[in-house]
Design an enzyme around this catalytic site. Sequence first.
Site, PDB file in Angstrom:
ATOM      1  CE  LYS A 149      24.479  40.238  65.768  1.00 30.55           C
ATOM      2  NZ  LYS A 149      25.708  39.941  66.465  1.00 30.55           N
ATOM      3  CD  GLU A 154      33.707  47.659  55.216  1.00 30.67           C
ATOM      4  OE1 GLU A 154      35.443  48.284  54.914  1.00 30.67           O
ATOM      5  OE2 GLU A 154      33.482  47.283  56.410  1.00 30.67           O
ATOM      6  CG  MET A 174      42.841  67.049  37.451  1.00 36.11           C
ATOM      7  SD  MET A 174      43.057  67.652  35.139  1.00 36.11           S
ATOM      8  CE  MET A 174      42.005  66.448  34.305  1.00 36.11           C
ATOM      9  CG  PHE A 231      31.191  47.545  69.421  1.00 34.80           C
ATOM     10  CD1 PHE A 231      32.659  48.084  68.976  1.00 34.80           C
ATOM     11  CD2 PHE A 231      31.582  46.650  69.374  1.00 34.80           C
ATOM     12  CE1 PHE A 231      33.462  47.332  69.144  1.00 34.80           C
ATOM     13  CE2 PHE A 231      32.400  45.824  67.915  1.00 34.80           C
ATOM     14  CZ  PHE A 231      33.672  47.029  67.541  1.00 34.80           C
ATOM     15  CD  GLN A 232      32.422  47.707  64.435  1.00 35.60           C
ATOM     16  OE1 GLN A 232      31.472  46.576  64.723  1.00 35.60           O
ATOM     17  NE2 GLN A 232      33.984  47.580  64.044  1.00 35.60           N
TER      18      GLN A 232
HETATM   19  C1  LIG Z   1      38.576  65.812  36.202  1.00 34.69           C
HETATM   20  C2  LIG Z   1      37.166  65.706  35.569  1.00 34.69           C
HETATM   21  C3  LIG Z   1      36.807  66.359  34.943  1.00 34.69           C
HETATM   22  C4  LIG Z   1      35.629  67.032  33.370  1.00 34.69           C
HETATM   23  N1  LIG Z   1      35.568  67.568  32.171  1.00 34.69           N
HETATM   24  C5  LIG Z   1      34.142  67.051  32.382  1.00 34.69           C
HETATM   25  C6  LIG Z   1      34.704  67.511  30.829  1.00 34.69           C
HETATM   26  O1  LIG Z   1      34.615  68.062  30.018  1.00 34.69           O
HETATM   27  N2  LIG Z   1      32.917  67.390  29.676  1.00 34.69           N
HETATM   28  C7  LIG Z   1      32.177  66.586  30.227  1.00 34.69           C
HETATM   29  O2  LIG Z   1      30.912  66.471  30.101  1.00 34.69           O
HETATM   30  N3  LIG Z   1      31.875  66.816  32.038  1.00 34.69           N
HETATM   31  C8  LIG Z   1      33.364  66.570  32.311  1.00 34.69           C
HETATM   32  N4  LIG Z   1      33.131  66.072  33.775  1.00 34.69           N
HETATM   33  C9  LIG Z   1      32.355  65.101  34.233  1.00 34.69           C
HETATM   34  C10 LIG Z   1      31.080  66.116  35.016  1.00 34.69           C
HETATM   35  O3  LIG Z   1      31.580  66.552  36.269  1.00 34.69           O
HETATM   36  C11 LIG Z   1      29.772  65.980  34.739  1.00 34.69           C
HETATM   37  O4  LIG Z   1      29.936  64.398  36.027  1.00 34.69           O
HETATM   38  C12 LIG Z   1      29.208  65.624  33.659  1.00 34.69           C
HETATM   39  O5  LIG Z   1      29.186  66.450  32.532  1.00 34.69           O
HETATM   40  C13 LIG Z   1      27.263  64.913  33.638  1.00 34.69           C
HETATM   41  O6  LIG Z   1      27.112  64.618  32.550  1.00 34.69           O
HETATM   42  P1  LIG Z   1      26.010  64.349  32.283  1.00 34.69           P
HETATM   43  O7  LIG Z   1      25.230  66.488  31.975  1.00 34.69           O
HETATM   44  O8  LIG Z   1      25.639  64.069  31.185  1.00 34.69           O
HETATM   45  O9  LIG Z   1      25.030  64.190  33.314  1.00 34.69           O
HETATM   46  P2  LIG Z   1      24.935  62.338  34.500  1.00 34.69           P
HETATM   47  O10 LIG Z   1      25.114  63.166  35.482  1.00 34.69           O
HETATM   48  O11 LIG Z   1      24.843  61.547  33.808  1.00 34.69           O
HETATM   49  O12 LIG Z   1      23.451  63.187  35.153  1.00 34.69           O
HETATM   50  C14 LIG Z   1      22.379  62.691  33.550  1.00 34.69           C
HETATM   51  C15 LIG Z   1      20.761  63.995  33.365  1.00 34.69           C
HETATM   52  O13 LIG Z   1      19.978  62.822  33.190  1.00 34.69           O
HETATM   53  C16 LIG Z   1      18.901  62.318  33.524  1.00 34.69           C
HETATM   54  N5  LIG Z   1      18.673  61.324  33.488  1.00 34.69           N
HETATM   55  C17 LIG Z   1      18.186  60.132  34.064  1.00 34.69           C
HETATM   56  N6  LIG Z   1      17.663  59.100  33.299  1.00 34.69           N
HETATM   57  C18 LIG Z   1      16.803  59.535  32.943  1.00 34.69           C
HETATM   58  C19 LIG Z   1      15.804  59.422  32.004  1.00 34.69           C
HETATM   59  N7  LIG Z   1      16.160  58.048  32.064  1.00 34.69           N
HETATM   60  N8  LIG Z   1      15.134  59.560  30.968  1.00 34.69           N
HETATM   61  C20 LIG Z   1      15.556  61.336  31.055  1.00 34.69           C
HETATM   62  N9  LIG Z   1      16.925  61.715  31.857  1.00 34.69           N
HETATM   63  C21 LIG Z   1      17.456  60.912  32.531  1.00 34.69           C
HETATM   64  C22 LIG Z   1      19.164  62.796  35.092  1.00 34.69           C
HETATM   65  O14 LIG Z   1      17.710  63.300  35.526  1.00 34.69           O
HETATM   66  C23 LIG Z   1      20.315  63.965  35.319  1.00 34.69           C
HETATM   67  O15 LIG Z   1      19.705  64.845  35.157  1.00 34.69           O
HETATM   68  C24 LIG Z   1      34.564  65.771  34.824  1.00 34.69           C
HETATM   69  C25 LIG Z   1      34.354  65.330  35.687  1.00 34.69           C
HETATM   70  C26 LIG Z   1      35.877  65.530  35.964  1.00 34.69           C
HETATM   71  C27 LIG Z   1      35.844  63.889  37.324  1.00 34.69           C
HETATM   72  C1  LIG Z   2      39.262  60.780  46.444  1.00 32.45           C
HETATM   73  C2  LIG Z   2      40.318  62.252  46.269  1.00 32.45           C
HETATM   74  N1  LIG Z   2      40.784  62.978  45.969  1.00 32.45           N
HETATM   75  C3  LIG Z   2      41.365  63.973  45.744  1.00 32.45           C
HETATM   76  C4  LIG Z   2      40.666  64.259  44.667  1.00 32.45           C
HETATM   77  C5  LIG Z   2      41.819  65.404  43.331  1.00 32.45           C
HETATM   78  N2  LIG Z   2      41.942  65.302  42.468  1.00 32.45           N
HETATM   79  C6  LIG Z   2      41.763  65.005  41.094  1.00 32.45           C
HETATM   80  S1  LIG Z   2      42.543  65.094  40.079  1.00 32.45           S
HETATM   81  C7  LIG Z   2      43.931  63.679  41.072  1.00 32.45           C
HETATM   82  C8  LIG Z   2      45.148  63.770  40.047  1.00 32.45           C
HETATM   83  C9  LIG Z   2      45.035  61.891  40.013  1.00 32.45           C
HETATM   84  O1  LIG Z   2      46.064  61.998  39.548  1.00 32.45           O
HETATM   85  P1  LIG Z   2      46.420  59.994  39.299  1.00 32.45           P
HETATM   86  O2  LIG Z   2      45.631  59.253  39.762  1.00 32.45           O
HETATM   87  O3  LIG Z   2      48.074  60.372  39.246  1.00 32.45           O
HETATM   88  O4  LIG Z   2      46.331  60.619  38.330  1.00 32.45           O
HETATM   89  P2  LIG Z   2      47.028  61.666  36.341  1.00 32.45           P
HETATM   90  O5  LIG Z   2      46.142  63.180  36.746  1.00 32.45           O
HETATM   91  O6  LIG Z   2      48.364  61.301  36.318  1.00 32.45           O
HETATM   92  O7  LIG Z   2      46.774  61.346  35.991  1.00 32.45           O
HETATM   93  C10 LIG Z   2      43.545  64.395  41.947  1.00 32.45           C
HETATM   94  C11 LIG Z   2      44.800  64.848  43.625  1.00 32.45           C
HETATM   95  C12 LIG Z   2      40.213  63.467  43.986  1.00 32.45           C
HETATM   96  N3  LIG Z   2      39.416  63.629  42.897  1.00 32.45           N
HETATM   97  N4  LIG Z   2      39.690  62.004  44.983  1.00 32.45           N
END
Ligand SMILES: Cc1cc2nc3c(=O)[nH]c(=O)nc-3n(C[C@H](O)[C@H](O)[C@H](O)COP(=O)(O)OP(=O)(O)OC[C@H]3O[C@@H](n4cnc5c(N)ncnc54)[C@H](O)[C@@H]3O)c2cc1C
Ligand SMILES: Cc1ncc(C[n+]2csc(CCOP(=O)(O)OP(=O)(O)O)c2C)c(N)n1
Lengths: 581, 164
Positions: free
Chosen positions: A162, A50, A480, A112-113
């Site tokens: 259900k 799911e 990472m 159940f469930q």
């Molecule tokens: C491993 C990892 C590393 C990351 N590193 C970075 C990084 O280096 N840099 C980075 O930028 N992010 C990074 N992120 C992502 C970060 O965590 C956020 O998800 C991201 O920065 C949010 O993007 P955003 O501000 O564009 O907002 P979003 O989450 O895209 O939100 C959108 C915003 O726009 C608004 N909005 C929606 N629709 C409309 C509309 N029609 N009109 C006006 N407003 C609207 C919403 O209300 C909201 O405030 C990383 C994520 C991970 C998993």
């Molecule tokens: C469901 C979940 N568990 C744990 C994490 C924490 N986490 C972020 S990046 C990462 C490593 C991912 O490994 P891989 O898919 O091999 O990518 P790589 O960074 O090596 O490119 C982990 C464990 C996560 N983001 N999501």
Amino acid sequence: MELTGAEIVTRCLQKEGVEYIFGYPGGAVLHIYDALFQQDAVKHILVRHEQAATHAADGYARATGKPGVVLVTSGPGATNAVTGIATAYMDSIPMVVITGQVPSTVIGSDAFQEVDAVGITRPCVKHNFLVKDVNKIAETMKKAFYVATTGRPGPVVVDIPKDITDPAIKVPYSYPDKITMRSYQPTVKGHSGQIKRAVELLLKAKKPMIYSGGGVVLGNASEELRSFVRNLGYPITTTLMGLGSYPASDEQFMGMLGMHGTYEANMAMHACDVLIAIGARFDDRVTGKIAEFCPDAQIIHIDIDPSSISKTITVDIPIVGDVATVLQEMNHILTTGNKQTKKKDIEAWWKIINGWRAKKCMTYDRNNTEVIKPQAAIEIVHEITKGDAYVTSDVGQHQMWAAQYYGFEKPNRWINSGGLGTMGFGLPAAMGVQLAYPDETVVCITGEGSIQMCIQELSTCLQYGLPIKIIALNNRYLGMVRQWQEFFYKERYSHSYMESLPDFVKLAEAYGHVGIRIEDPADLRSGLEKAFAMKDRLVFVDIVTDQMENVYPMIANGKAHNEMHLSPHCELPQSPERELS
Amino acid sequence: MRHIIAILIENEAGALSRVVGLFSARAYNIESLTVAPTEDPSLSRITIVAIGTDRIIEQITKQLNKLIDVVKLLDLSEGPHIEREMVLIKVKAATMDQREDIKRLADIFRGHIIDVTTSTYTIELTGSGRKVDSFIEALAEHKILETVRSGVSGIARGDKILHI
Ligand SMILES: Cc1cc2nc3c(=O)[nH]c(=O)nc-3n(C[C@H](O)[C@H](O)[C@H](O)COP(=O)(O)OP(=O)(O)OC[C@H]3O[C@@H](n4cnc5c(N)ncnc54)[C@H](O)[C@@H]3O)c2cc1C
Ligand SMILES: Cc1ncc(C[n+]2csc(CCOP(=O)(O)OP(=O)(O)O)c2C)c(N)n1
Ligand SMILES: [Mg+2]
């Protein structure tokens, strides 16, 4: 017309123009499955878990802008869906999730469930409903689609006991054309006075910066953004979620900002005097240290959600409204009358910026012939797909390299979990995208860790003939995590090394697909070309990459924009940076 | 600062839990919460006393407004308003001295003794949250057996109304 509850559910889906519903059957939804069986307008995609149903619906929604739809059973079906619901919630993705529930007569008896699906999902949905009356199904479904897709989009759960879908009970059915809710009226048009003030401030800026985000993609405002940026001639950076809303190859584009953003984008954020945030939410990965965020800037913020405004960073000119509508109004002001920017100052500003650009912060060890550099793999995928593929990703280093090196030119092409950072997202999301666009190239960039979190979906891909190209950057590490351990835990690699990895080539074959392993940099291009040439097959490309490569630039948690770790390969390496203070 | 926020919310199952859930999920401080239906049975009115900096209170009101079930909201503390809370207190009142002193205190605070036994008094008192606090403090010398506070409810002064 008299219909059963189950038939009403399927009719509502048809009325909403739902093409695909992603689901998995079970006791509580058997009546609905029976009704689905007896119609063919809505096509059901049977996933293998799911979680994947929700990610697939989410991928479909991100690529098309239409809501993704999910159907799961009660109890474990609903709990398995929660990760995907939370993923969609964090990134504001429109989704309607129908969960089966135990009969209303036994709710609360630990039947159940039985789980309290409404209670469990409450903190990670835009709204949810428990339908307690068969006569309320149509109205509730209408509300669910309306709430999910308007304002700031988000997932909505509809929990249906259900007995409400009992085939023995028929009731009159009609689907409302329109719905109004006194308690929900999102603002679309921005305040004109605020918009005028914002434009005036922008025109007075000497060191302006445009910071746009996922809201531009969600609000379908890419065209308006492009005109806006060109009208002003100012530099623009986007968040991870905004990639593609402005073409990566454009001169005015500075790359992504934030933790793994470019040197120039982050330095410009730090130095700017006027900042306009457009559909971006000042996430902590973007702002870094709050106290030192854009220290000299006056800030304008356009967002449809008032609660995004001044949540972490106090802004000077808030504009609540839909990005497309507000940008149209701004563009209108900018193009009528004699509106002038401070040309001289802007020229000087570009000079400074070009100095930062000269650092070439994205340079990596291109000439390495020993080991495959992950960045090179992404660049070659870009070339082969002409930068026009739909790219989904999982979470980790590979995600950041995909974001940094693919170069997105169009919106809705970059599909990743930013807010929740859900490993396991990439493959099921790619299924949703490929179903929406059967003739387009869909690539899933993943890691050997992430792909194993929803690997079972290879089976779904075979059942529906989805020719996704899975590009696994296999560094044998939870890369990472390893990178953080290298930087911040003195190289104590606690449980980030994965032993006993499966043979992904054989695994792909076992699922009836094609597997290719690439180990030698010399084979990288030819191997990838071979994979992409197999247009009608799913190909799993297992690329053995440099184990110790890091994502650069990097701003450590809680540091400011001008404190970046830079790659040892870029010009004049110096890290961390402290140039402007 | 302490703010009194009045909310009109759809009188539907689960609506209250959305409000309560919001406060715990976002780690907002809640001092009291009261809820009951209004003259329009489809609407309930909630009064929340929340404590936080201006920035936090602003987020609280925005997040509350964002809940789909919330129809309208007013931060009463932004204007002149009336605040009332009721308290029921059972105190030990066994000796003549105790009984007299408690009776006197109740009179001073305009409370009523609404139930009497040979060893206890039960007092009802209505006033602002602060008045209730002071009354409880004043009773400190006596043995309080039970305190039941209703939580604060409030209404704006003058013409201002919270209505749809
Ligand atoms: C491993 C990892 C590393 C990351 N590193 C970075 C990084 O280096 N840099 C980075 O930028 N992010 C990074 N992120 C992502 C970060 O965590 C956020 O998800 C991201 O920065 C949010 O993007 P955003 O501000 O564009 O907002 P979003 O989450 O895209 O939100 C959108 C915003 O726009 C608004 N909005 C929606 N629709 C409309 C509309 N029609 N009109 C006006 N407003 C609207 C919403 O209300 C909201 O405030 C990383 C994520 C991970 C998993
Ligand atoms: C469901 C979940 N568990 C744990 C994490 C924490 N986490 C972020 S990046 C990462 C490593 C991912 O490994 P891989 O898919 O091999 O990518 P790589 O960074 O090596 O490119 C982990 C464990 C996560 N983001 N999501
Ligand atoms: Mg890895």
